[in-house]
Design a protein around this motif. Structure first.
Motif, mmCIF file in Angstrom:
data_model
loop_
_atom_site.group_PDB
_atom_site.id
_atom_site.type_symbol
_atom_site.label_atom_id
_atom_site.label_comp_id
_atom_site.label_asym_id
_atom_site.label_seq_id
_atom_site.Cartn_x
_atom_site.Cartn_y
_atom_site.Cartn_z
ATOM 1 N N GLY A 107 14.008 -4.342 11.519
ATOM 2 C CA GLY A 107 14.438 -3.740 12.988
ATOM 3 C C GLY A 107 13.204 -2.925 13.689
ATOM 4 N N LEU A 108 12.363 -2.349 12.379
ATOM 5 C CA LEU A 108 11.242 -1.539 13.072
ATOM 6 C C LEU A 108 9.913 -1.833 12.598
ATOM 7 N N ILE A 109 9.167 -2.304 11.872
ATOM 8 C CA ILE A 109 8.643 -3.067 11.735
ATOM 9 C C ILE A 109 8.508 -4.402 11.076
ATOM 10 N N GLY A 110 6.873 -5.246 11.653
ATOM 11 C CA GLY A 110 7.072 -6.708 11.940
ATOM 12 C C GLY A 110 6.613 -7.093 9.811
ATOM 13 N N LEU A 111 6.317 -8.419 10.571
ATOM 14 C CA LEU A 111 6.325 -8.860 9.285
ATOM 15 C C LEU A 111 5.182 -8.579 8.445
ATOM 16 N N ASP A 112 3.642 -8.532 9.372
ATOM 17 C CA ASP A 112 2.415 -8.030 8.894
ATOM 18 C C ASP A 112 1.876 -7.245 8.826
ATOM 19 N N ARG A 113 2.427 -5.784 9.022
ATOM 20 C CA ARG A 113 2.836 -4.244 8.671
ATOM 21 C C ARG A 113 3.574 -4.568 7.496
ATOM 22 N N ALA A 114 4.545 -5.052 7.611
ATOM 23 C CA ALA A 114 5.926 -5.382 6.054
ATOM 24 C C ALA A 114 4.950 -5.839 5.308
ATOM 25 N N LEU A 115 4.071 -6.998 5.023
ATOM 26 C CA LEU A 115 3.252 -7.296 4.680
ATOM 27 C C LEU A 115 2.198 -6.380 3.764
ATOM 28 N N GLY A 116 1.553 -6.005 4.512
ATOM 29 C CA GLY A 116 0.773 -4.734 3.880
ATOM 30 C C GLY A 116 1.305 -4.058 3.201
ATOM 31 N N LEU A 117 2.458 -2.802 3.305
ATOM 32 C CA LEU A 117 2.903 -1.740 2.813
ATOM 33 C C LEU A 117 3.850 -2.522 1.775
ATOM 34 N N ILE A 118 3.962 -3.752 1.407
ATOM 35 C CA ILE A 118 4.628 -3.866 0.798
ATOM 36 C C ILE A 118 3.204 -4.462 -0.874
ATOM 37 N N GLN A 119 2.445 -5.194 -0.391
ATOM 38 C CA GLN A 119 1.313 -5.386 -1.475
ATOM 39 C C GLN A 119 0.729 -4.228 -1.033
ATOM 40 N N ARG A 120 0.699 -3.060 -0.702
ATOM 41 C CA ARG A 120 0.265 -1.440 -1.153
ATOM 42 C C ARG A 120 1.272 -0.717 -2.213
ATOM 43 N N TYR A 121 2.194 -1.370 -2.479
ATOM 44 C CA TYR A 121 3.229 -0.228 -3.204
ATOM 45 C C TYR A 121 3.389 -1.620 -3.906
ATOM 46 N N LEU A 122 3.465 -2.249 -4.024
ATOM 47 C CA LEU A 122 3.056 -3.691 -5.222
ATOM 48 C C LEU A 122 1.375 -3.078 -6.524
ATOM 49 N N ASP A 123 0.916 -2.984 -5.521
ATOM 50 C CA ASP A 123 -0.801 -2.613 -6.080
ATOM 51 C C ASP A 123 -0.771 -1.387 -7.175
ATOM 52 N N ALA A 124 -0.026 -1.030 -6.568
ATOM 53 C CA ALA A 124 0.281 0.989 -7.381
ATOM 54 C C ALA A 124 0.424 0.868 -8.681
ATOM 55 N N GLU A 125 0.162 1.595 -9.536
ATOM 56 C CA GLU A 125 1.294 2.600 -10.931
ATOM 57 C C GLU A 125 1.485 4.170 -10.537
ATOM 58 N N TYR A 126 2.303 3.925 -11.169
ATOM 59 C CA TYR A 126 3.028 5.616 -10.832
ATOM 60 C C TYR A 126 2.124 5.469 -12.568
ATOM 61 N N VAL A 127 1.680 6.278 -11.932
ATOM 62 C CA VAL A 127 0.687 7.512 -12.852
ATOM 63 C C VAL A 127 0.920 8.712 -13.951
ATOM 64 N N ASP A 128 2.351 9.209 -13.625
ATOM 65 C CA ASP A 128 2.645 10.296 -14.351
ATOM 66 C C ASP A 128 2.315 11.421 -14.520
ATOM 67 N N GLY A 129 1.884 11.908 -15.805
ATOM 68 C CA GLY A 129 1.073 13.170 -15.534
ATOM 69 C C GLY A 129 1.972 14.620 -14.953
ATOM 70 N N ARG A 130 1.182 15.401 -13.854
ATOM 71 C CA ARG A 130 2.693 16.460 -12.909
ATOM 72 C C ARG A 130 3.266 15.569 -12.598
ATOM 73 N N HIS A 131 3.250 14.565 -11.967
ATOM 74 C CA HIS A 131 4.837 14.159 -10.969
ATOM 75 C C HIS A 131 5.454 13.618 -12.009
ATOM 76 N N GLN A 132 5.489 13.708 -13.636
ATOM 77 C CA GLN A 132 6.881 13.924 -13.859
ATOM 78 C C GLN A 132 7.312 14.885 -13.873
ATOM 79 N N VAL A 133 7.183 15.677 -13.425
ATOM 80 C CA VAL A 133 7.763 17.236 -13.806
ATOM 81 C C VAL A 133 8.406 17.045 -12.263
ATOM 82 N N ARG A 134 8.427 16.430 -11.187
ATOM 83 C CA ARG A 134 9.757 15.993 -10.206
ATOM 84 C C ARG A 134 10.846 15.075 -10.511
ATOM 85 N N LEU A 135 10.490 14.088 -11.422
ATOM 86 C CA LEU A 135 10.735 12.866 -11.263
ATOM 87 C C LEU A 135 12.514 13.086 -13.159
#
Length: 142
Positions: A107-135
């Motif tokens: 209801g907030l995001i149109g299809l084109d924008r959704a596809l762009g952010l979905i692709q960015r999410y799927l392309d990204a890999e977790y880098v671990d390291g200092r971020h693991q402390v929070r997880l």
């Protein structure tokens, strides 16, 4: 990459279009809602169960605002999910937070924008390291 997708009645139409998009790009899509779920709790938990069981690398949840699916998914211990509205957040939540799923507010995001952010999410890999402390801190929470 195996991607699990699910939607309630408000997110179903977009989920179907995203499913076609993913299949055209050779993702293996697991659709846990071939018919729309009655509510976002059902669809979000269906996505969460598949991801947590290791049946998919990442999950996509669709409802009207994305907030409901996020709330439902994160009730499951160990699940990291967030509602995203821009490509930077989609990328960073995967890379820095190890998000196992994202929610899209149809209801907030149109299809084109959704596809762009979905692709960015799927392309990204977790880098671990200092971020693991929070997880690790999140995992210890009740």
């Amino acid at each position: 990459m195996d991607v699990v997708i699910g939607a309630d009645q408000d997110g179903f139409a977009m989920k179907e279009k995203v499913k076609d998009y993913l299949k055209q790009r050779d993702y293996h899509v697991i659709d846990v809602t071939p018919q729309p779920a009655k509510n976002f709790v059902e669809s979000a938990l269906a996505v969460t169960k598949e991801v947590m069981a290791g049946k998919a690398h990442k999950g996509l949840m669709f409802d009207r605002y994305g907030v409901g699916s996020t709330m439902a998914a994160t009730k499951v211990k160990g699940m990291v999910a967030t509602n995203v509205g821009d490509e930077t957040a989609a990328h960073q939540t995967a890379e820095h937070n190890g998000a196992k799923a994202i929610a899209i507010g149809t209801g907030l995001i149109g299809l084109d924008r959704a596809l762009g952010l979905i692709q960015r999410y799927l392309d990204a890999e977790y880098v671990d390291g200092r971020h693991q402390v929070r997880l690790d801190m999140l995992a210890k929470m009740i």
